[in-house]
Design an enzyme around this catalytic site. Structure first.
Site, PDB file in Angstrom:
ATOM      1  CG  HIS A  34      -0.071   0.104   2.507  1.00 23.00           C
ATOM      2  ND1 HIS A  34       0.586  -0.995   3.044  1.00 23.00           N
ATOM      3  CD2 HIS A  34       0.228   1.154   3.316  1.00 23.00           C
ATOM      4  CE1 HIS A  34       1.240  -0.623   4.128  1.00 23.00           C
ATOM      5  NE2 HIS A  34       1.049   0.676   4.312  1.00 23.00           N
ATOM      6  CG  HIS A 115       7.187   4.927   0.798  1.00 21.16           C
ATOM      7  ND1 HIS A 115       6.782   5.975   1.602  1.00 21.16           N
ATOM      8  CD2 HIS A 115       7.275   3.843   1.610  1.00 21.16           C
ATOM      9  CE1 HIS A 115       6.669   5.542   2.850  1.00 21.16           C
ATOM     10  NE2 HIS A 115       6.942   4.242   2.883  1.00 21.16           N
TER      11      HIS A 115
END
Length: 172
Positions: A34, A115
């Site tokens: 995620h 990220h």
């Protein structure tokens, strides 16, 4: 209870991330790959309906965004986390800012670096070795993210979706 907000990439990108996470991320079994949009925060159970209503409002103000994973990077020397760097578009930054308002416990403790984690808690030696290999392998993946998820943490430390919100941009 502890909550957070994340965007889940496509199965294709999750599979790529998991090919590394299985080996290099001790949190592999706690949450799927995620991009964190709001770090974990504490909310009393009595406030969650109000929190979800505000999430709906935020989702209605933001359009789907492009997630472009461009390379493997690291937070070294702060820690040994390895990740797919996501290009920080204006849409991603705007969504992050809305989710880090006073309503959601204020601003983040860390600078926002979009990220997807692929490894963490590595020894310095393992980090240097793995980072060198993954940096050469690289990543270049683009997709559109059209929903975000309010997550909560279970007693065993794993995270699960409380509610999903479609990004519509209808309320602009």
């Amino acid at each position: 209870m502890k909550y957070g907000v994340a965007a889940f990439p496509s199965k294709k990108l999750q599979d790529i991330a998991n090919s590394y996470r299985k080996r290099y991320d001790p949190h592999y079994e706690l949450i799927t790959p995620h991009m964190t949009l709001k770090d974990p925060f504490e909310v009393d159970a009595s406030q969650i309906k109000e929190m979800a209503a505000e999430m709906r409002n935020i989702a209605s103000r933001h359009k789907p965004f492009k997630l472009h994973a461009t390379r493997v990077s690291t937070f070294s020397p702060v820690n040994t986390t390895l990740y797919f760097k996501v290009e920080p578009t204006a849409e991603i930054k705007g969504l992050h800012e809305d989710l880090n308002s006073d309503f959601f416990g204020g601003t983040s403790k860390h600078s926002f670096i979009p990220h997807i984690t692929i490894g963490q808690k590595l020894s310095d030696t393992e980090h240097a070795d793995v980072y060198g290999q993954l940096k050469m392998a690289g990543i270049d993946h683009e997709e559109i993210i059209d929903r975000v998820h309010l997550l909560y943490q279970l007693e065993d430390g794993s995270w699960t979706v409380y509610e999903t919100f479609r990004l519509t941009g209808d309320d602009q």
